[in-house]
Design a protein around this motif. Structure first.
Motif, PDB file in Angstrom:
ATOM      1  N   HIS A   1       7.478   4.675  -0.860  1.00  0.00           N
ATOM      2  CA  HIS A   1       7.811   3.430  -1.573  1.00  0.00           C
ATOM      3  C   HIS A   1       8.148   3.727  -3.029  1.00  0.00           C
ATOM      4  O   HIS A   1       9.086   3.142  -3.591  1.00  0.00           O
TER       5      HIS A   1
ATOM      6  N   ASN B   1      10.080   1.047  -5.026  1.00  0.00           N
ATOM      7  CA  ASN B   1       9.175  -0.084  -4.785  1.00  0.00           C
ATOM      8  C   ASN B   1       7.831   0.177  -5.466  1.00  0.00           C
ATOM      9  O   ASN B   1       6.817   0.437  -4.820  1.00  0.00           O
ATOM     10  N   ARG B   2       7.813   0.119  -6.799  1.00  0.00           N
ATOM     11  CA  ARG B   2       6.623   0.484  -7.547  1.00  0.00           C
ATOM     12  C   ARG B   2       5.446  -0.441  -7.246  1.00  0.00           C
ATOM     13  O   ARG B   2       4.310   0.018  -7.132  1.00  0.00           O
ATOM     14  N   ASP B   3       5.715  -1.726  -7.105  1.00  0.00           N
ATOM     15  CA  ASP B   3       4.625  -2.676  -6.841  1.00  0.00           C
ATOM     16  C   ASP B   3       3.957  -2.387  -5.501  1.00  0.00           C
ATOM     17  O   ASP B   3       2.725  -2.394  -5.392  1.00  0.00           O
ATOM     18  N   ARG B   4       4.782  -2.147  -4.495  1.00  0.00           N
ATOM     19  CA  ARG B   4       4.223  -1.870  -3.164  1.00  0.00           C
ATOM     20  C   ARG B   4       3.479  -0.544  -3.177  1.00  0.00           C
ATOM     21  O   ARG B   4       2.414  -0.420  -2.567  1.00  0.00           O
TER      22      ARG B   4
ATOM     23  N   GLY C   1       2.005   0.912  -5.765  1.00  0.00           N
ATOM     24  CA  GLY C   1       0.770   0.748  -6.520  1.00  0.00           C
ATOM     25  C   GLY C   1      -0.293   0.019  -5.734  1.00  0.00           C
ATOM     26  O   GLY C   1      -1.477   0.388  -5.762  1.00  0.00           O
ATOM     27  N   ALA C   2       0.114  -1.028  -5.003  1.00  0.00           N
ATOM     28  CA  ALA C   2      -0.845  -1.800  -4.205  1.00  0.00           C
ATOM     29  C   ALA C   2      -1.449  -0.947  -3.096  1.00  0.00           C
ATOM     30  O   ALA C   2      -2.648  -1.035  -2.805  1.00  0.00           O
TER      31      ALA C   2
ATOM     32  N   ALA D   1      -2.475   4.666  -8.820  1.00  0.00           N
ATOM     33  CA  ALA D   1      -2.450   3.215  -8.991  1.00  0.00           C
ATOM     34  C   ALA D   1      -2.487   2.856 -10.471  1.00  0.00           C
ATOM     35  O   ALA D   1      -1.768   1.949 -10.927  1.00  0.00           O
TER      36      ALA D   1
ATOM     37  N   LEU E   1       0.741   3.243 -12.174  1.00  0.00           N
ATOM     38  CA  LEU E   1       1.682   2.193 -11.765  1.00  0.00           C
ATOM     39  C   LEU E   1       1.243   0.812 -12.231  1.00  0.00           C
ATOM     40  O   LEU E   1       1.840  -0.203 -11.840  1.00  0.00           O
ATOM     41  N   GLY E   2       0.186   0.755 -13.044  1.00  0.00           N
ATOM     42  CA  GLY E   2      -0.247  -0.501 -13.630  1.00  0.00           C
ATOM     43  C   GLY E   2      -1.085  -1.367 -12.715  1.00  0.00           C
ATOM     44  O   GLY E   2      -1.192  -2.581 -12.927  1.00  0.00           O
ATOM     45  N   VAL E   3      -1.696  -0.769 -11.689  1.00  0.00           N
ATOM     46  CA  VAL E   3      -2.526  -1.524 -10.751  1.00  0.00           C
ATOM     47  C   VAL E   3      -3.976  -1.101 -10.947  1.00  0.00           C
ATOM     48  O   VAL E   3      -4.288   0.100 -10.907  1.00  0.00           O
TER      49      VAL E   3
END
Length: 262
Positions: A195, A200-203, A205-206, A229, A232-234
Motif C-alpha cells: 500500500h 496509499n499512505r493512510d491505508r 499506516g492504519a 505507523a 506515517l502519522g498514525v
C-alpha cells in the motif's frame, strides 16, 4: 416279588414311554437334527464359505495395506529427516535431491514438506524463480493442508516482492492480512508495504498500527510496525507507560524523556 410290567392289569400299566421308546425317540431326533444340518449346509454352505473367504481376504488385505502404509510413511519420514540433516550441513543441493521422490509420489503432507525444503534450498542457491515455482505448486495443491498453502503463498510473494506490482501483492495477501488470522503479522506487513509503494499512505499506516497493537504478534514485528505507523502519522501507542517499560523502563529522575512518534 416284582412283576413284569406286561403282566400288570391294563389299569396298572405305566403311562410314560418305555426306555426303548425313549432311545428310539432320541435316535429319531438326532437323525432329524443331522438331516436339518445337512440340508442347511447343502443350501447355504457355498454362500457361507464364500463369505468367509471374502472376510479372510479383506482382513489380509487390510493388514497388508496397513503394513505397507506404515512402511511407506516411515520411508518418507526418513527421507525428510535426512534432508534436514543435509540442510544443517549447508548441503542444500543434497537436501533437495533427497526429497525429490516425495514430490512425485509422497503423501500430501510429505509432498508439501518436500516442496518447502526444495524451495528453501533454491533460495539459498540463488534460484529465486525455482523457489517461487515450488511455493506456487504448494498453493495450487488442493490436497495440501490449508495453513501450509497460506504460508507458501506468503513465501511465494516475499521471494520476489520487489519484482511484483503492489496491486498484485495486495490482491494475493489481503485475505490473510486481517486481525485474528494466524498469518496476520507476516501478510499484514507485506500488504502495508505494498500500500505504501502504491501511494496509499493512510491505508498503510492504519495496517501498521493494527499490527503494532496486536499483542499476539512478536514484539520485534510490533516494534517495527509501530515505528512505521509513527512515520506515517498514525498513533499506534495505546499505553505509553507500558511501552516505555517494555523498551527499557520508565525514565528515572533527571533522565531525558524518550522521544515518541507523533
Amino acid at each position: 416279588m416284582a412283576r413284569n410290567p406286561t403282566e400288570l392289569p391294563k389299569d396298572e400299566q405305566p403311562t410314560g414311554p418305555s426306555r426303548e421308546d425313549e432311545i428310539l425317540m432320541r435316535e429319531i431326533d438326532e437323525a432329524v437334527r443331522q438331516d436339518d444340518a445337512a440340508q442347511f449346509f447343502k443350501k447355504y454352505g457355498a454362500a457361507l464359505g464364500g463369505a468367509f473367504a471374502v472376510l479372510l481376504v479383506a482382513m489380509f488385505g487390510y493388514w497388508y495395506w496397513d503394513s505397507n502404509r506404515e512402511a511407506e510413511l516411515e520411508r518418507q519420514s526418513e527421507a525428510i529427516i535426512s534432508a534436514l540433516d543435509s540442510v544443517d550441513a549447508n548441503d542444500f543441493a543434497g537436501a533437495s535431491e533427497k526429497v525429490a521422490g516425495l514430490v512425485e509420489d509422497g503423501s500430501p503432507g510429505a509432498r508439501t514438506v518436500a516442496r518447502f525444503l526444495q524451495a528453501g534450498a533454491a533460495l539459498e542457491q540463488g534460484e529465486t524463480a525455482r523457489a517461487v515455482e515450488l511455493y506456487a505448486a504448494v498453493v495450487a495443491d488442493t490436497d495440501a493442508p490449508q495453513p501450509l498453502r497460506d504460508l507458501a503463498l506468503i513465501r511465494e510473494v516475499s521471494a520476489n516482492f520487489d519484482d511484483r506490482e503492489p496491486a498484485d501483492i495486495i490482491v494475493k495477501l489481503e485475505p490473510l492480512a486481517v486481525p485474528g488470522n494466524e498469518f496476520f503479522g507476516s501478510a499484514g506487513e507485506l500488504v502495508a508495504i505494498a500500500h505504501l509503494e502504491a501511494g496509499n499512505r493512510d491505508r498503510a499506516g492504519a495496517l501498521f498500527a493494527e499490527i503494532a497493537k496486536d499483542e499476539d504478534m512478536p514484539e520485534t514485528l510490533r516494534s517495527r510496525a509501530r515505528q512505521m505507523a509513527g512515520l506515517l502519522g498514525v498513533d499506534a501507542i495505546e499505553d505509553v507507560e507500558q511501552l516505555l517499560e517494555e523498551e527499557g523502563g520508565l525514565p528515572g529522575e533527571g533522565a531525558l524523556p524518550v522521544a515518541l512518534p507523533q
